[in-house]
Design a protein around this motif. Structure first.
Motif, PDB file in Angstrom:
ATOM      1  N   ARG A 140       1.424  12.455  -8.735  1.00  0.00           N
ATOM      2  CA  ARG A 140       0.853  13.765  -8.416  1.00  0.00           C
ATOM      3  C   ARG A 140       1.939  14.834  -8.428  1.00  0.00           C
TER       4      ARG A 140
ATOM      5  N   GLU B 175       0.839  -1.204   0.000  1.00  0.00           N
ATOM      6  CA  GLU B 175       0.000   0.000   0.000  1.00  0.00           C
ATOM      7  C   GLU B 175       0.872   1.250   0.000  1.00  0.00           C
ATOM      8  N   THR B 176       1.958   1.209   0.824  1.00  0.00           N
ATOM      9  CA  THR B 176       2.865   2.361   0.862  1.00  0.00           C
ATOM     10  C   THR B 176       3.526   2.585  -0.492  1.00  0.00           C
ATOM     11  N   THR B 177       3.944   1.499  -1.097  1.00  0.00           N
ATOM     12  CA  THR B 177       4.557   1.604  -2.427  1.00  0.00           C
ATOM     13  C   THR B 177       3.579   2.216  -3.426  1.00  0.00           C
ATOM     14  N   GLU B 178       2.313   1.785  -3.327  1.00  0.00           N
ATOM     15  CA  GLU B 178       1.296   2.320  -4.227  1.00  0.00           C
ATOM     16  C   GLU B 178       1.065   3.803  -3.955  1.00  0.00           C
ATOM     17  N   GLN B 179       1.036   4.146  -2.647  1.00  0.00           N
ATOM     18  CA  GLN B 179       0.857   5.561  -2.299  1.00  0.00           C
ATOM     19  C   GLN B 179       2.035   6.394  -2.801  1.00  0.00           C
ATOM     20  N   ILE B 180       3.250   5.855  -2.622  1.00  0.00           N
ATOM     21  CA  ILE B 180       4.434   6.584  -3.101  1.00  0.00           C
ATOM     22  C   ILE B 180       4.364   6.769  -4.608  1.00  0.00           C
ATOM     23  N   ARG B 181       3.937   5.734  -5.304  1.00  0.00           N
ATOM     24  CA  ARG B 181       3.804   5.851  -6.754  1.00  0.00           C
ATOM     25  C   ARG B 181       2.771   6.907  -7.113  1.00  0.00           C
ATOM     26  N   ALA B 182       1.610   6.865  -6.394  1.00  0.00           N
ATOM     27  CA  ALA B 182       0.567   7.857  -6.666  1.00  0.00           C
ATOM     28  C   ALA B 182       1.065   9.264  -6.357  1.00  0.00           C
ATOM     29  N   LEU B 183       1.799   9.407  -5.211  1.00  0.00           N
ATOM     30  CA  LEU B 183       2.341  10.723  -4.862  1.00  0.00           C
ATOM     31  C   LEU B 183       3.355  11.191  -5.892  1.00  0.00           C
TER      32      LEU B 183
END
Length: 298
Positions: free
Chosen positions: A99, A88-96
């Motif tokens: 962005r 999930e963190t990796t996905e959030q980092i990718r999304a960030l």
């Protein structure tokens, strides 16, 4: 005892007489065999204790295995949760990151727009500066035109405005008495008084013996403190040329500070054609002028 009955008697005694039976066993088997049951019992007891200990150890081992299994299951669950959190963190980092890239793109676009806007603002500022300068020049011309208009207006209406106080009124400029000014003043003082907007001369209707009165007038659409100060200063210099000179300001409006200063400095106020202060500005000067004239005659 009959020999044929010996076996029966022997068997009976063996069966019924424990002491005989033990004695017989001691003879037949020996002491070590007799101790065998006791040893067997001790061995059985030891085996029972060992079995109990083994059972206890096995149960303890089972409990430990169960505890370790439970801990392992918890650790596996934690590892699974951490793995999920990591994903999930990796996905959030990718999304960030995505962005951030979009934001950086927007910032670049905004920066370009700001640069264009700054260039436009700079151009507008230059245009405004030029327009301001032009407006200042226009304002100066307008103010000059308004000033000239007001000066002409008060010059033309001097008899109407001051006619009830003076007679033989002559309205003009300091140039009308230029010969006296040049003869009696320094060059700098003469230059100062020649800048006076309007010079009104006349004789008092109530105190004609004082002689001619000069009124040095500063004219402005809106009278401010500087107009009052100039009137006071120029009238003071003109008294070297003529004994009775009254400072005055004339205009359509007057600021509060200028009105207070005029009252404090004894400056005649002509506001929109209405005279204020004649009795407490001019009359005291006429009285002093009459006293001076009388003493000089005596």
């Amino acid at each position: 005892m009959a020999a044929d009955r010996l076996p029966e008697e022997l068997l009976r005694r063996i069966r019924d007489d424990e002491a005989f039976r033990r004695a017989l066993l001691d003879v037949l088997l020996g002491e070590e065999f007799l101790r065998l049951p006791t040893e067997v019992r001790r061995l059985e007891e030891a085996i029972e204790r060992l079995t109990a200990a083994v059972d206890r150890g096995y149960r303890e081992m089972e409990q430990r295995v169960e505890a370790l299994t439970a801990r392992m299951e918890r650790v596996e669950a934690q590892i699974e949760a951490l793995t999920a959190a990591q994903r999930e963190t990796t996905e959030q980092i990718r999304a960030l990151a995505e962005r951030m890239e979009r934001v950086e793109t927007q910032i670049e676009a905004l920066t370009a727009r700001m640069e264009r806007a700054e260039a436009q603002i700079e151009a507008l500022a230059r245009g405004m500066d030029q327009m301001t300068e032009e407006m200042r020049l226009v304002r100066q011309r307008v103010d000059h035109s308004v000033g000239l208009t007001l000066e002409l207006r008060y010059q033309m209406r001097a008899r109407a405005i001051l006619g009830r106080f003076l007679r033989q009124i002559r309205a003009g400029t300091v140039g009308d008495v230029g010969d006296l000014v040049v003869a009696r003043l320094s060059e700098s003082d003469a230059e100062e008084v020649f800048a006076t907007d309007l010079l009104i001369r006349g004789v008092s209707r109530t105190k004609p013996e004082v002689g001619e009165i000069w009124i040095a007038v500063e004219v402005s659409a809106v009278i401010d403190r500087y107009d009052v100060e100039r009137a006071v200063r120029r009238a003071s210099v003109l008294r070297t040329v003529h004994p009775v000179v009254v400072p005055a300001v004339a205009g359509e409006r007057i600021t509060e500070g200028a009105e207070q200063l005029a009252a404090g400095e004894g400056v005649l106020l002509i506001r929109d054609g209405v005279v204020t202060g004649w009795d407490w500005v001019v009359v005291p000067r006429l009285d002093r002028g009459r006293a001076d004239r009388g003493s000089s005659n005596g």
